[in-house]
Scaffold this active site. Sequence first.
Site, mmCIF file in Angstrom:
data_model
loop_
_atom_site.group_PDB
_atom_site.id
_atom_site.type_symbol
_atom_site.label_atom_id
_atom_site.label_comp_id
_atom_site.label_asym_id
_atom_site.label_seq_id
_atom_site.Cartn_x
_atom_site.Cartn_y
_atom_site.Cartn_z
ATOM 1 N N MET A 28 38.051 35.151 34.129
ATOM 2 C CA MET A 28 37.050 34.903 35.167
ATOM 3 C C MET A 28 36.213 36.163 35.386
ATOM 4 O O MET A 28 35.522 36.283 36.414
ATOM 5 C CB MET A 28 37.725 34.460 36.464
ATOM 6 C CG MET A 28 38.483 33.149 36.279
ATOM 7 S SD MET A 28 38.737 32.223 37.790
ATOM 8 C CE MET A 28 39.663 33.378 38.767
ATOM 9 N N ALA A 30 35.233 40.319 35.890
ATOM 10 C CA ALA A 30 35.735 41.497 36.611
ATOM 11 C C ALA A 30 36.883 42.089 35.791
ATOM 12 O O ALA A 30 37.996 42.288 36.290
ATOM 13 C CB ALA A 30 36.156 41.154 38.036
ATOM 14 N N HIS A 32 39.565 44.105 33.562
ATOM 15 C CA HIS A 32 40.332 45.336 33.750
ATOM 16 C C HIS A 32 41.274 45.489 32.565
ATOM 17 O O HIS A 32 41.216 44.703 31.607
ATOM 18 C CB HIS A 32 41.079 45.292 35.092
ATOM 19 C CG HIS A 32 41.880 44.029 35.290
ATOM 20 N ND1 HIS A 32 43.043 43.766 34.618
ATOM 21 C CD2 HIS A 32 41.652 42.933 36.070
ATOM 22 C CE1 HIS A 32 43.524 42.597 34.976
ATOM 23 N NE2 HIS A 32 42.690 42.060 35.857
ATOM 24 N N HIS A 35 43.115 42.467 31.058
ATOM 25 C CA HIS A 35 42.317 41.625 30.165
ATOM 26 C C HIS A 35 42.179 42.280 28.784
ATOM 27 O O HIS A 35 42.211 41.602 27.758
ATOM 28 C CB HIS A 35 40.918 41.403 30.754
ATOM 29 C CG HIS A 35 40.892 40.667 32.053
ATOM 30 N ND1 HIS A 35 40.478 41.259 33.227
ATOM 31 C CD2 HIS A 35 41.202 39.385 32.378
ATOM 32 C CE1 HIS A 35 40.533 40.366 34.205
ATOM 33 N NE2 HIS A 35 40.976 39.234 33.724
ATOM 34 N N GLN A 155 51.107 29.864 35.428
ATOM 35 C CA GLN A 155 49.963 29.367 34.656
ATOM 36 C C GLN A 155 50.288 29.361 33.165
ATOM 37 O O GLN A 155 50.017 28.390 32.454
ATOM 38 C CB GLN A 155 48.754 30.258 34.931
ATOM 39 C CG GLN A 155 47.573 30.040 34.013
ATOM 40 C CD GLN A 155 46.390 30.877 34.445
ATOM 41 O OE1 GLN A 155 45.680 30.505 35.353
ATOM 42 N NE2 GLN A 155 46.171 32.007 33.796
ATOM 43 N N VAL A 180 50.116 44.174 32.547
ATOM 44 C CA VAL A 180 49.629 45.562 32.530
ATOM 45 C C VAL A 180 49.514 46.029 33.977
ATOM 46 O O VAL A 180 48.938 45.325 34.819
ATOM 47 C CB VAL A 180 48.263 45.648 31.817
ATOM 48 C CG1 VAL A 180 47.684 47.055 31.917
ATOM 49 C CG2 VAL A 180 48.401 45.215 30.365
HETATM 50 P P1 AMP Z 1 41.751 36.018 35.310
HETATM 51 O O1 AMP Z 1 40.454 36.623 34.892
HETATM 52 O O2 AMP Z 1 42.367 36.673 36.494
HETATM 53 O O3 AMP Z 1 41.691 34.515 35.394
HETATM 54 O O4 AMP Z 1 42.778 36.319 34.138
HETATM 55 C C1 AMP Z 1 42.481 35.989 32.802
HETATM 56 C C2 AMP Z 1 43.688 36.236 31.957
HETATM 57 O O5 AMP Z 1 44.066 37.609 32.056
HETATM 58 C C3 AMP Z 1 44.919 35.425 32.388
HETATM 59 O O6 AMP Z 1 45.598 35.000 31.208
HETATM 60 C C4 AMP Z 1 45.711 36.422 33.164
HETATM 61 O O7 AMP Z 1 47.093 36.143 33.197
HETATM 62 C C5 AMP Z 1 45.432 37.678 32.383
HETATM 63 N N1 AMP Z 1 45.717 38.864 33.196
HETATM 64 C C6 AMP Z 1 45.177 39.163 34.407
HETATM 65 N N2 AMP Z 1 45.704 40.309 34.883
HETATM 66 C C7 AMP Z 1 46.605 40.733 33.962
HETATM 67 C C8 AMP Z 1 47.492 41.854 33.884
HETATM 68 N N3 AMP Z 1 47.551 42.768 34.829
HETATM 69 N N4 AMP Z 1 48.271 41.963 32.781
HETATM 70 C C9 AMP Z 1 48.227 41.029 31.799
HETATM 71 N N5 AMP Z 1 47.416 39.963 31.819
HETATM 72 C C10 AMP Z 1 46.612 39.809 32.887
#
Ligand code: AMP
Length: 287
Positions: A28, A30, A32, A35, A155, A180
């Site tokens: 989504m 933003a 870091h 990702h 998820q 992470v």
């Molecule tokens: P999001 O943008 O928050 O929907 O996350 C996109 C993907 O990145 C999802 O598969 C999340 O589980 C993964 N993700 C988000 N934060 C982390 C993290 N700190 N460590 C590993 N994967 C992450």
Amino acid sequence: MTVVLHTRAELRAWLDRTRGPRGVVLTMGALHDGHVALMRAARAEVGDAGTVLVTVFVNPTQFGPGEDFTRYPRTLDDDVARCTAAGVDAVFAPDVHEVYPEDEEVPTYDPGPLADDLEGAIRPGHFVGVLTVVARLLRLTEADVTCFGEKDYQQLALVRRLPELEPALAQCRFVGVPIVRDADGLAGSSRNRYLTAEERVQALVIPESVRLVRELCADGIPAAQAERVGRGFLSTSPGVTVDYVVVRSETLGPAPVAGPARVLVAARVGTTRLLDNGPIEIRGVRP
Ligand code: AMP
């Protein structure tokens, strides 16, 4: 250079001119370091002969009323720069109408009772929205492999069911990537940027509660008791409101009496909801 695609037509043209296995990371935005770990995992899966594509799409259907859809951070230029630094071939950043055209019916999926548990109990309909958009984007991008973070452990457990629910995804592989963390221990999250400096410090009890439950279970404390201690620790921490602290099996069934398991935590700090979890080993009660 990373190609930025906004429309399905642009995506189609890019798919037609690239070769080899395709690894897709759904986000989504933003972006870091969490990702970036997914992008690197996707590259490791497809190799240099394959391609890695990242989607940046804030999916309206997975947000409930009153959640943070409108204020969710949107930082596409920075996101593309991160993708370029990570060697990503393309970013697909569609408008909502590209993903859900008004003249097309989008299939939805019934993910079963796990979707109504934990996050699903607090966010009704969330996982139906997640599975719908994940299936949609993986089909549009013709993914051979996709990497998901263990950060959103429930998820990950649910999207792993998609190949059974959607025949078009039967060949797509789902790879889990460990959490992470930032240097202070907080799990990386786009929502961390909502935290004030004070809340950020208060939030550190969340990863501490994961560690606490892990240590208790490793010491032979039964899962239910470890949950209670973890919950008590979090709920007495300043600024923190606990949603849940639970110990489950690795597949999110009931906690085993002994053996590998998972602790999952959700809590709010100020107005920000944060998730954390980690693997644990339940030693079992000592005789
Ligand atoms: P999001 O943008 O928050 O929907 O996350 C996109 C993907 O990145 C999802 O598969 C999340 O589980 C993964 N993700 C988000 N934060 C982390 C993290 N700190 N460590 C590993 N994967 C992450």
